[in-house]
Motif scaffolding. Sequence first.
Motif, PDB file in Angstrom:
ATOM      1  N   GLY A   1      51.320  47.695  36.313  1.00  0.00           N
ATOM      2  CA  GLY A   1      51.816  48.737  35.405  1.00  0.00           C
ATOM      3  C   GLY A   1      50.118  49.324  34.309  1.00  0.00           C
ATOM      4  O   GLY A   1      50.101  49.187  34.121  1.00  0.00           O
ATOM      5  N   LEU A   2      49.785  47.816  34.471  1.00  0.00           N
ATOM      6  CA  LEU A   2      48.082  47.487  34.133  1.00  0.00           C
ATOM      7  C   LEU A   2      46.998  47.453  34.031  1.00  0.00           C
ATOM      8  O   LEU A   2      47.117  48.051  35.819  1.00  0.00           O
ATOM      9  N   ILE A   3      45.796  47.810  33.963  1.00  0.00           N
ATOM     10  CA  ILE A   3      45.182  47.698  34.712  1.00  0.00           C
ATOM     11  C   ILE A   3      44.212  47.030  33.587  1.00  0.00           C
ATOM     12  O   ILE A   3      44.632  46.357  32.354  1.00  0.00           O
ATOM     13  N   TYR A   4      43.240  46.446  34.720  1.00  0.00           N
ATOM     14  CA  TYR A   4      42.332  45.360  33.818  1.00  0.00           C
ATOM     15  C   TYR A   4      41.241  46.066  33.366  1.00  0.00           C
ATOM     16  O   TYR A   4      40.263  47.125  33.006  1.00  0.00           O
ATOM     17  N   ASP A   5      40.975  45.187  31.291  1.00  0.00           N
ATOM     18  CA  ASP A   5      40.476  45.483  30.914  1.00  0.00           C
ATOM     19  C   ASP A   5      38.815  44.678  30.638  1.00  0.00           C
ATOM     20  O   ASP A   5      39.415  43.348  29.922  1.00  0.00           O
ATOM     21  N   ASP A   6      37.688  44.916  30.907  1.00  0.00           N
ATOM     22  CA  ASP A   6      36.979  43.925  30.782  1.00  0.00           C
ATOM     23  C   ASP A   6      36.367  44.223  29.368  1.00  0.00           C
ATOM     24  O   ASP A   6      35.622  42.345  29.678  1.00  0.00           O
TER      25      ASP A   6
ATOM     26  N   PRO B   1      33.427  35.481  43.978  1.00  0.00           N
ATOM     27  CA  PRO B   1      34.809  36.097  43.423  1.00  0.00           C
ATOM     28  C   PRO B   1      36.333  35.914  44.127  1.00  0.00           C
ATOM     29  O   PRO B   1      36.405  36.136  44.872  1.00  0.00           O
ATOM     30  N   HIS B   2      36.840  35.675  42.789  1.00  0.00           N
ATOM     31  CA  HIS B   2      38.459  35.794  43.576  1.00  0.00           C
ATOM     32  C   HIS B   2      39.794  36.717  43.075  1.00  0.00           C
ATOM     33  O   HIS B   2      39.389  36.845  42.253  1.00  0.00           O
ATOM     34  N   GLU B   3      39.414  37.170  44.449  1.00  0.00           N
ATOM     35  CA  GLU B   3      40.095  38.847  43.622  1.00  0.00           C
ATOM     36  C   GLU B   3      41.870  38.672  43.133  1.00  0.00           C
ATOM     37  O   GLU B   3      42.570  37.872  43.810  1.00  0.00           O
ATOM     38  N   LEU B   4      41.521  39.031  42.112  1.00  0.00           N
ATOM     39  CA  LEU B   4      43.549  39.101  41.466  1.00  0.00           C
ATOM     40  C   LEU B   4      43.775  39.991  41.045  1.00  0.00           C
ATOM     41  O   LEU B   4      43.390  41.029  40.782  1.00  0.00           O
ATOM     42  N   PRO B   5      45.317  40.472  41.089  1.00  0.00           N
ATOM     43  CA  PRO B   5      46.270  41.618  40.692  1.00  0.00           C
ATOM     44  C   PRO B   5      46.788  41.656  39.166  1.00  0.00           C
ATOM     45  O   PRO B   5      46.914  40.074  38.820  1.00  0.00           O
TER      46      PRO B   5
ATOM     47  N   PHE C   1      41.116  43.137  39.638  1.00  0.00           N
ATOM     48  CA  PHE C   1      40.057  41.915  38.838  1.00  0.00           C
ATOM     49  C   PHE C   1      39.328  40.847  39.768  1.00  0.00           C
ATOM     50  O   PHE C   1      40.328  40.502  40.786  1.00  0.00           O
ATOM     51  N   PHE C   2      38.367  40.830  39.582  1.00  0.00           N
ATOM     52  CA  PHE C   2      37.554  39.177  39.962  1.00  0.00           C
ATOM     53  C   PHE C   2      37.178  37.676  39.013  1.00  0.00           C
ATOM     54  O   PHE C   2      37.210  38.231  38.207  1.00  0.00           O
ATOM     55  N   ASN C   3      37.911  36.885  39.407  1.00  0.00           N
ATOM     56  CA  ASN C   3      37.729  35.488  38.627  1.00  0.00           C
ATOM     57  C   ASN C   3      36.765  35.218  39.225  1.00  0.00           C
ATOM     58  O   ASN C   3      36.510  34.679  40.477  1.00  0.00           O
ATOM     59  N   CYS C   4      35.343  35.120  38.749  1.00  0.00           N
ATOM     60  CA  CYS C   4      34.442  34.673  39.127  1.00  0.00           C
ATOM     61  C   CYS C   4      34.580  33.145  38.911  1.00  0.00           C
ATOM     62  O   CYS C   4      34.500  31.925  37.808  1.00  0.00           O
TER      63      CYS C   4
ATOM     64  N   TYR D   1      35.417  36.647  33.944  1.00  0.00           N
ATOM     65  CA  TYR D   1      36.632  37.886  35.101  1.00  0.00           C
ATOM     66  C   TYR D   1      35.171  39.252  34.626  1.00  0.00           C
ATOM     67  O   TYR D   1      35.072  39.181  33.905  1.00  0.00           O
ATOM     68  N   TYR D   2      35.814  39.577  35.725  1.00  0.00           N
ATOM     69  CA  TYR D   2      35.023  41.269  35.390  1.00  0.00           C
ATOM     70  C   TYR D   2      35.436  42.377  36.096  1.00  0.00           C
ATOM     71  O   TYR D   2      36.563  41.904  37.498  1.00  0.00           O
ATOM     72  N   ARG D   3      35.340  43.748  36.609  1.00  0.00           N
ATOM     73  CA  ARG D   3      36.590  44.584  37.004  1.00  0.00           C
ATOM     74  C   ARG D   3      35.967  44.882  38.139  1.00  0.00           C
ATOM     75  O   ARG D   3      34.739  43.825  38.855  1.00  0.00           O
TER      76      ARG D   3
END
Length: 236
Positions: free
Chosen positions: A123-128, A115-119, A107-110, A95-97
């Motif tokens: 209210g939350l953000i991706y924490d790499d 890469p597969h884009e996921l939301p 974020f991306f699930n590789c 998983y990557y930003r």
Amino acid sequence: MKTVTVALLIFVTGSSAQFKCPDRTGFFPDPVQCDLYYVCSKGEYEEKLCPDGLVFDARDPNHERCDIPANVDCDERTELQEPHPSPGCPRANGYYRHSDPLACDKFFNCVNGVPHELPCPPGLIYDDTASTCAWPDDSHRKDCKNAKRDKLDDGFTCPDEEILGPGGRKLPHPTFAHPEDCGKFYICRNGVMPQKGQCVKGLVYNEETFTCDDPKNVPGCEDYYEKAEKSKTKKA
């Protein structure tokens, strides 16, 4: 890049030559490389690598398991295989930003370099660092602390401050009165994602109770439906 590759091959060969199975059967980690491990059978071993981007989980020698680095304590096993990047994926798996620095809530699930884009939830953000979605204040990312908030077509955005309800309890999905229409209101999902709301016919929004209520209980909205009917009659 060629120098790095050669050095890595020398290291792996040297490490393999010194490895001894701790037990006759099982799966055991390399002492210095976190994505390298050994399959032991009858005291003999076979060297194996996790897919690029994953590391070996050494907690149970009876199970062969590779996982994302956030879920594995590599301790002193700090070395990794040479990465195999592709657009959107620093390594082939994991998983990557998001590649767009403004897309903090995606974020991306590789998987094998794709890469597969996921939301993230509203209210939350991706924490790499943790490879998961988190509240901005709880995240290790500094570039998303002041991420742009969503705005409705009429200009409404959710306020920054916490909204307290009856008894001083924080409201997880606070609601707000519409400035011009007693029968309408706004909902802030998780406190940050704005949506439009509408009371059922016969009720109006009461900002004191954060619910739809009888018009007689809401000052200024007592004649809301009578005025609406008169307006319809005039237009007809």
